[in-house]
Design a protein around this motif. Structure first.
Motif, short mmCIF file in Angstrom:
data_model
loop_
_atom_site.label_atom_id
_atom_site.label_comp_id
_atom_site.label_asym_id
_atom_site.label_seq_id
_atom_site.Cartn_x
_atom_site.Cartn_y
_atom_site.Cartn_z
N TYR A 415 0.81 -1.22 0.00
CA TYR A 415 0.00 0.00 0.00
C TYR A 415 0.85 1.27 0.00
N PHE A 416 2.17 1.14 0.20
CA PHE A 416 3.06 2.29 0.03
C PHE A 416 3.32 2.56 -1.45
N THR A 417 3.05 1.58 -2.29
CA THR A 417 3.33 1.73 -3.73
C THR A 417 2.07 1.69 -4.58
N VAL A 418 0.93 1.26 -4.02
CA VAL A 418 -0.31 1.16 -4.80
C VAL A 418 -1.48 1.65 -3.95
N ALA A 419 -2.56 2.00 -4.64
CA ALA A 419 -3.81 2.30 -3.95
C ALA A 419 -4.53 0.99 -3.66
N GLU A 420 -5.55 1.04 -2.80
CA GLU A 420 -6.24 -0.20 -2.43
C GLU A 420 -6.95 -0.83 -3.63
N LEU A 421 -7.56 0.01 -4.47
CA LEU A 421 -8.26 -0.46 -5.68
C LEU A 421 -9.25 -1.57 -5.32
N THR A 422 -9.08 -2.76 -5.91
CA THR A 422 -10.03 -3.85 -5.67
C THR A 422 -9.48 -4.91 -4.73
N THR A 423 -8.50 -4.54 -3.90
CA THR A 423 -7.87 -5.53 -3.02
C THR A 423 -8.55 -5.64 -1.66
N GLY A 424 -9.59 -4.83 -1.43
CA GLY A 424 -10.28 -4.86 -0.13
C GLY A 424 -10.90 -6.21 0.19
N SER A 425 -11.39 -6.91 -0.84
CA SER A 425 -12.06 -8.20 -0.61
C SER A 425 -11.11 -9.24 -0.05
N ILE A 426 -9.92 -9.37 -0.65
CA ILE A 426 -8.96 -10.37 -0.15
C ILE A 426 -8.45 -9.96 1.23
N LEU A 427 -8.24 -8.67 1.46
CA LEU A 427 -7.77 -8.22 2.77
C LEU A 427 -8.78 -8.57 3.85
N TRP A 428 -10.05 -8.26 3.61
CA TRP A 428 -11.04 -8.45 4.66
C TRP A 428 -11.45 -9.90 4.85
N ILE A 429 -11.35 -10.71 3.83
CA ILE A 429 -11.65 -12.13 4.06
C ILE A 429 -10.50 -12.78 4.84
N LEU A 430 -9.27 -12.31 4.61
CA LEU A 430 -8.14 -12.80 5.41
C LEU A 430 -8.25 -12.32 6.86
N ILE A 431 -8.66 -11.07 7.06
CA ILE A 431 -8.89 -10.57 8.42
C ILE A 431 -9.95 -11.41 9.11
N SER A 432 -11.04 -11.67 8.41
CA SER A 432 -12.15 -12.43 9.00
C SER A 432 -11.73 -13.84 9.37
N ILE A 433 -10.98 -14.50 8.50
CA ILE A 433 -10.55 -15.87 8.78
C ILE A 433 -9.57 -15.91 9.94
N TYR A 434 -8.68 -14.92 10.02
CA TYR A 434 -7.75 -14.93 11.15
C TYR A 434 -8.47 -14.62 12.46
N VAL A 435 -9.44 -13.73 12.42
CA VAL A 435 -10.24 -13.45 13.62
C VAL A 435 -10.94 -14.73 14.09
N CYS A 436 -11.45 -15.52 13.14
CA CYS A 436 -12.10 -16.79 13.48
C CYS A 436 -11.09 -17.76 14.10
N TYR A 437 -9.89 -17.79 13.55
CA TYR A 437 -8.84 -18.65 14.11
C TYR A 437 -8.53 -18.23 15.56
N ASN A 438 -8.43 -16.94 15.78
CA ASN A 438 -8.15 -16.43 17.13
C ASN A 438 -9.29 -16.76 18.08
N LYS A 439 -10.52 -16.65 17.59
CA LYS A 439 -11.70 -16.98 18.40
C LYS A 439 -11.66 -18.45 18.83
N LEU A 440 -11.35 -19.33 17.88
CA LEU A 440 -11.31 -20.76 18.18
C LEU A 440 -10.20 -21.08 19.18
N LYS A 441 -9.09 -20.36 19.11
CA LYS A 441 -8.01 -20.54 20.08
C LYS A 441 -8.45 -20.14 21.48
N ILE A 442 -9.16 -19.03 21.58
CA ILE A 442 -9.66 -18.55 22.89
C ILE A 442 -10.67 -19.55 23.46
#
Length: 447
Positions: A415-442
């Motif tokens: 993101y220092f070299t590019v704008a977000e453009l259409t990359t929000g979907s992959i970013l947020w699905i990765l965020i969501s999956i990691y949050v789920c992983y953290n939830k399952l650990k807790i």
């Protein structure tokens, strides 16, 4: 054809919702990050587009409600809860400041409502490690398809996504196909080559993790395709980010993993050597792209078929000259989404001055469009994700937290070299999956 494919995608989702809701979840994870924005229906210009990916999200929400009307709130988030709240608060304040700007309203709906809903839905549906790992597998297999199509694009000079998936509902959607160094840049369904490049560097650590965990050849092949696709995008800044993160990963992983990775690098180089011998055009693309990356760092290699943007660093750093034209007037909340397109804002390179037509640095875009408040909200979210994944890697029995750390680090550095453009979907699905992983650990610790 595009409307027919649109209908088939939605029909399959509805059938899966009635037959097997888990399959719908995996189907969603496969398609959501890779479906193009231009595969959509336009109800009104004052509303966001009804893209195929958003309709899939709506179907997934219906599936969740049918499964259990009692939806769990986002509670087991650890320290990420505060960062998410700050992000939501900052984006809401920016939205209220620009509530008369229709583009800012649509941006708020796109970024906040859709992303928070995505996180909430996956948080409720991914309730076991088996589902979590199957969702990761679905993401990987989707990326294999994307990589394959991306590699084919410069060779065949045909983008099948823009050819068969564009419904033509709006003319201002990101959908560029252009040449660099005498070859078509790989773009596939992401609208721009640099967006596909960010997707590549986001997924490559995930695929490496699956390759190490399963030892299956399909992931090895997928990683090779992903690396080739990244080169085919000819996105110099993103390729350099990949190189930096890859070298950093070599320094922090264990000796055995490092040894295995070095073997992998040697095999990759051999495959690349064979590939360039078989397909001379591939050799030309690889050579010019690598030389262009060195040029971006200050070298002076002679390259034919230039795109006219050889001074990549200058072209981006000079864009910071826009800040003193916008931020003094709108320091807290910025000028609103699309400010530079609605006003006369100029870029000063030192040699010449010209009207700004784009912002190629995501953090600069945040400052101009959303001001200090919007910038801080996003940066706090990014730093929180890096901090959580880095801290959790010490306690993981496997390397999944390190994997997500490298993936997030790649995106945020890009993101220092590019704008977000259409990359929000992959970013947020990765965020969501990691949050789920953290939830399952807790939940495991509580049991």
């Amino acid at each position: 054809m595009a409307y027919f494919i649109f209908g088939i995608i939605i029909l399959i989702a509805v059938i899966l919702m009635m037959v097997n809701k888990n399959y719908l979840l995996y189907y969603f994870c496969f398609l959501y990050p890779i479906l193009p924005e231009y595969l959509a229906i336009n109800i009104s210009d004052s509303l966001p587009l009804f893209t195929a990916s958003r309709i899939l999200l709506v179907i997934l929400i219906i599936s969740l409600i049918l499964k259990s009307p009692r939806i769990k709130l986002l509670k087991k988030l650890g320290s990420f809860k505060s960062a998410l709240f700050i992000f939501f608060l900052c984006e809401t304040l920016v939205f209220l400041a620009h509530i008369k700007n229709i583009d800012s309203v649509k941006s708020y709906i796109n970024i906040i409502i859709e992303n928070i809903l995505l996180l909430l839905v996956l948080y409720n549906l991914i309730d076991s490690k088996e589902k979590l790992y199957k969702c990761i597998t679905a993401l990987c297999f989707a990326s294999f398809f994307v990589f394959f199509m991306g590699v084919l694009e410069p060779i065949t000079k045909v983008n099948l996504a823009s050819t068969y998936l564009d419904t033509g509902e709006r003319s201002n959607l990101l959908m560029s196909t252009y040449e660099r160094y005498g070859s078509i840049r790989a773009t596939f369904s992401f609208g721009h080559a640099i967006a596909l490049a960010v997707y590549c560097i986001a997924m490559l650590p995930i695929i490496m993790y699956k390759m190490n965990e399963t030892k299956k050849k399909i992931y090895f092949i997928g990683y090779e395709l992903g690396f080739a696709c990244l080169i085919m995008t000819m996105a110099r800044g993103t390729i350099l980010v990949f190189a930096v993160v890859f070298i950093f990963s070599l320094l922090i992983i264990g000796k055995k993993q490092r040894r295995d990775l070095m073997k992998f690098i040697i095999i990759t180089m051999l495959i690349a050597f064979v590939a360039v011998l078989i397909i001379p055009e591939v050799f030309s693309i690889v050579k010019t792209t690598v030389l262009a990356c060195f040029n971006a760092l200050g070298a002076n290699f002679e390259i034919s078929g230039s795109s006219g943007n050889e001074k990549a660093i200058l072209s981006r750093t000079s864009q910071f000259s826009m800040l003193n034209q916008v931020l003094p007037n709108f320091p807290l909340f910025g000028g609103g989404t699309g400010y530079i397109f609605k006003n006369n804002v100029y870029v000063n390179t030192g040699d010449r001055v010209f009207k700004a037509v784009s912002i190629d640095i995501n953090y600069l875009s945040l400052l101009i469009n959303k001001g200090i408040i919007g910038f801080l909200g996003n940066v706090i979210l990014y730093i929180s994700l890096l901090k959580i994944t880095w801290n959790n890697k010490r306690n993981d029995k496997n390397s999944i937290s390190l994997t997500f750390f490298l993936s997030f680090l790649s995106i945020f550095m890009a993101y220092f070299t590019v704008a977000e453009l259409t990359t929000g979907s992959i970013l947020w699905i990765l965020i969501s999956i990691y949050v789920c992983y953290n939830k399952l650990k807790i939940e495991e610790k509580e049991d």
